[in-house]
Design an enzyme around this catalytic site. Structure first.
Site, short mmCIF file in Angstrom:
data_model
loop_
_atom_site.label_atom_id
_atom_site.label_comp_id
_atom_site.label_asym_id
_atom_site.label_seq_id
_atom_site.Cartn_x
_atom_site.Cartn_y
_atom_site.Cartn_z
N HIS A 138 -15.52 -34.59 -1.86
CA HIS A 138 -16.81 -33.89 -1.79
C HIS A 138 -17.09 -33.32 -3.19
CE1 HIS A 138 -19.48 -30.50 -0.69
NE2 HIS A 138 -19.73 -31.13 0.43
N ASP A 215 -8.22 -29.79 0.16
CA ASP A 215 -9.53 -29.38 0.69
C ASP A 215 -9.47 -29.61 2.20
OD1 ASP A 215 -12.06 -29.46 1.75
OD2 ASP A 215 -12.95 -30.63 0.13
N GLN A 218 -12.86 -30.22 6.36
CA GLN A 218 -13.12 -31.05 7.54
C GLN A 218 -11.89 -31.20 8.44
OE1 GLN A 218 -16.01 -32.07 8.48
NE2 GLN A 218 -17.19 -31.67 6.63
N LYS A 241 -17.38 -24.57 9.40
CA LYS A 241 -17.08 -25.92 9.91
C LYS A 241 -16.16 -25.85 11.13
CE LYS A 241 -18.29 -28.04 5.83
NZ LYS A 241 -19.52 -28.79 5.65
N CYS A 379 -23.07 -35.08 -0.28
CA CYS A 379 -22.38 -34.41 -1.40
C CYS A 379 -21.14 -35.20 -1.81
CB CYS A 379 -22.00 -32.98 -1.05
SG CYS A 379 -23.40 -31.95 -0.73
N1 PMP Z 1 -15.14 -30.32 1.24
C1 PMP Z 1 -15.54 -31.07 2.26
C2 PMP Z 1 -14.71 -32.26 2.65
C3 PMP Z 1 -16.71 -30.74 2.95
O1 PMP Z 1 -17.13 -31.51 3.95
C4 PMP Z 1 -17.45 -29.60 2.54
C5 PMP Z 1 -18.74 -29.22 3.23
N2 PMP Z 1 -19.61 -30.26 3.51
C6 PMP Z 1 -16.97 -28.85 1.48
C7 PMP Z 1 -15.81 -29.22 0.87
C8 PMP Z 1 -17.69 -27.64 0.99
O2 PMP Z 1 -17.67 -26.65 1.96
P1 PMP Z 1 -18.58 -25.36 1.82
O3 PMP Z 1 -19.97 -25.86 1.56
O4 PMP Z 1 -18.44 -24.70 3.15
O5 PMP Z 1 -18.04 -24.55 0.70
#
Ligand code: PMP
Length: 421
Positions: A138, A215, A218, A241, A379
């Site tokens: 991401h 990270d 998910q 999430k 993203c």
């Molecule tokens: N990493 C992953 C794999 C994600 O799916 C997301 C959110 N879509 C993020 C990081 C970023 O998370 P946040 O916007 O809650 O900081």
């Protein structure tokens, strides 16, 4: 009755064996109709819905406990501090971390990664060093490392994936060299659903002296987590999430690493003493929590952890896998539909493209049927480029998702096909 005892949160509700219809009732928003049709929420990877228990824990905090933490000597401040620190312990247990001090409250995964890049990264990564990420990251696990590399003169390297969306472990191993200081990798891909073999990746990195940040944005809503079994150095997650609120997340960091790290931001609550000549910083986690924290967010995250603990983890995983298998089979049977992300080990994230139809059109037509999916690059633009795509449609599952949701998605996609015939 002792006033304190009467204000304790209720015991976590248990949902065993897995009864998705009963569970759905815990999420008030799901009872809505959208354009006169029952809401079919298939966008949990963007943000999950919130159970009543989380909503109530947060309103109870404002109704009965609100005061600033770590500051006052008065009753409410002490009570708010206790609730905030209890939430930290809940997250510690959720991650099976060894110490509560290893849990830093942050805004979410994005802030957690930036924190590590600008503290651990700044002190360990020098010109000529390398930071390794994967091709399925991401943006929030790419851009902070690019910024660090720009600031330090280090080089960002990228481990490739295969067409199914699995990391090429041999290639990854080859890329971990003597200059690799840090490896940052997602546990679960938000586009492909792939579950990465983190334990193995950590072994490979540690064997060559590189630290590992995972990270977990998910992974947290789907997998049973154990940072000690994974062996990682840092683990990041986002409350929103995993059935908790927005604006709160957690960074796990191994104690000895956190203790050696400089602060991320300066301000109140992160110091031992301040004078104009010298400031002494507090120990972790306070060192990394400058300013008044998101107290109600932490309480909500604690309630979300309680909610997840109340689910039978094995039954939840079995249910999600059953709905995923049902969805994959049904979608694959649709003419002209291509699934993006077919790893052997994956969670309920279904990215797809439909011949001759732009993903945004899919999303818009499904929306009129009351079906919420995500469309776009999610993203993860470099990952889209890997597949030669600008965008996909993505249906993602939560603990409340059912086969009926998939039936509705399929009926909606048949309509999309009719419109674009
Ligand atoms: N990493 C992953 C794999 C994600 O799916 C997301 C959110 N879509 C993020 C990081 C970023 O998370 P946040 O916007 O809650 O900081």
């Amino acid at each position: 009755m002792n006033q304190r005892a009467s204000n304790l949160p209720p015991r976590a509700q248990r949902f065993e064996p897995y009864q998705v219809e009963r569970l759905r009732q815990a999420f008030p928003i799901l009872a809505q109709r959208i354009y006169g049709k029952p809401l079919v929420y298939l966008d949990s990877a963007a943000t999950s819905q919130k159970p009543q228990a989380v909503i109530e824990a947060m309103s109870r905090f404002f109704l009965e406990e609100n005061a600033n933490v770590h500051r006052g000597v008065h009753y409410l401040s002490l009570r708010a501090t206790e609730a905030y620190e209890q939430a930290r312990i809940k997250v510690q247990r959720f991650l099976n971390a060894g110490h509560a001090e290893e849990i830093v409250f942050v805004r979410g995964t994005t802030e957690a990664v930036n924190l590590v890049a600008q503290t651990y990264g700044k002190t360990h990564v020098r010109a000529g060093d390398e930071v390794l990420i994967s091709a399925m990251e991401h943006h929030s696990n790419i851009v902070p490392w690019q910024m660090l590399c720009e600031q330090t003169g280090a080089r960002l390297r990228v481990a490739p994936i295969d067409d199914a969306g699995e990391l090429l472990l041999d290639e990854l191993e080859r890329l971990i060299g003597p200059k690799t200081r840090l490896l940052a990798v997602t546990h679960v891909s938000n586009v492909l659903g792939t579950v990465n073999p983190i334990r193995r990746i950590v072994e490979l990195a540690h064997a060559r002296g590189a630290a590992v940040l995972v990270d977990g944005a998910q992974a947290a809503p789907h997998l049973k987590l154990d940072v000690r079994a994974l062996g990682c150095d840092f683990y990041a997650l986002s409350g929103h999430k995993m059935y908790g609120p927005t604006g709160i997340g957690a960074l796990y960091g191994r104690r000895e690493l956190l203790e050696a790290m400089p602060p991320y931001q300066g301000g109140g609550d992160m110091i031992l003493s301040v004078s104009f000549d010298e400031t002494l910083y507090a120990k972790p986690p306070q060192r990394f929590e400058a300013g008044t924290p998101n107290m109600v967010g932490a309480i909500g995250l604690g309630a979300a952890v309680d909610f997840l603990a109340g689910l039978d983890a094995g039954a939840l995983a079995a249910h999600e896998q059953a709905v995923l298998a049902y969805a994959q089979q049904a979608l694959a049977a649709l003419p002209g539909l291509r699934l993006i992300g077919t790893a052997a080990d994956k969670v309920g994230v279904l990215s797809f493209v439909l011949d001759g139809v732009h993903p945004h059109d899919i999303g818009t037509i499904l929306d009129r049927e009351g079906i919420a999916i995500r469309t776009g690059h999610h993203c993860a633009q470099p990952l889209m480029q890997r597949y030669g795509l600008a965008a996909t449609a993505r249906a993602s599952l939560g603990c409340y998702s059912s086969e009926q949701d998939i039936d509705a998605l399929l009926a909606g996609l048949v309509k999309v096909r009719e419109v674009f015939r």
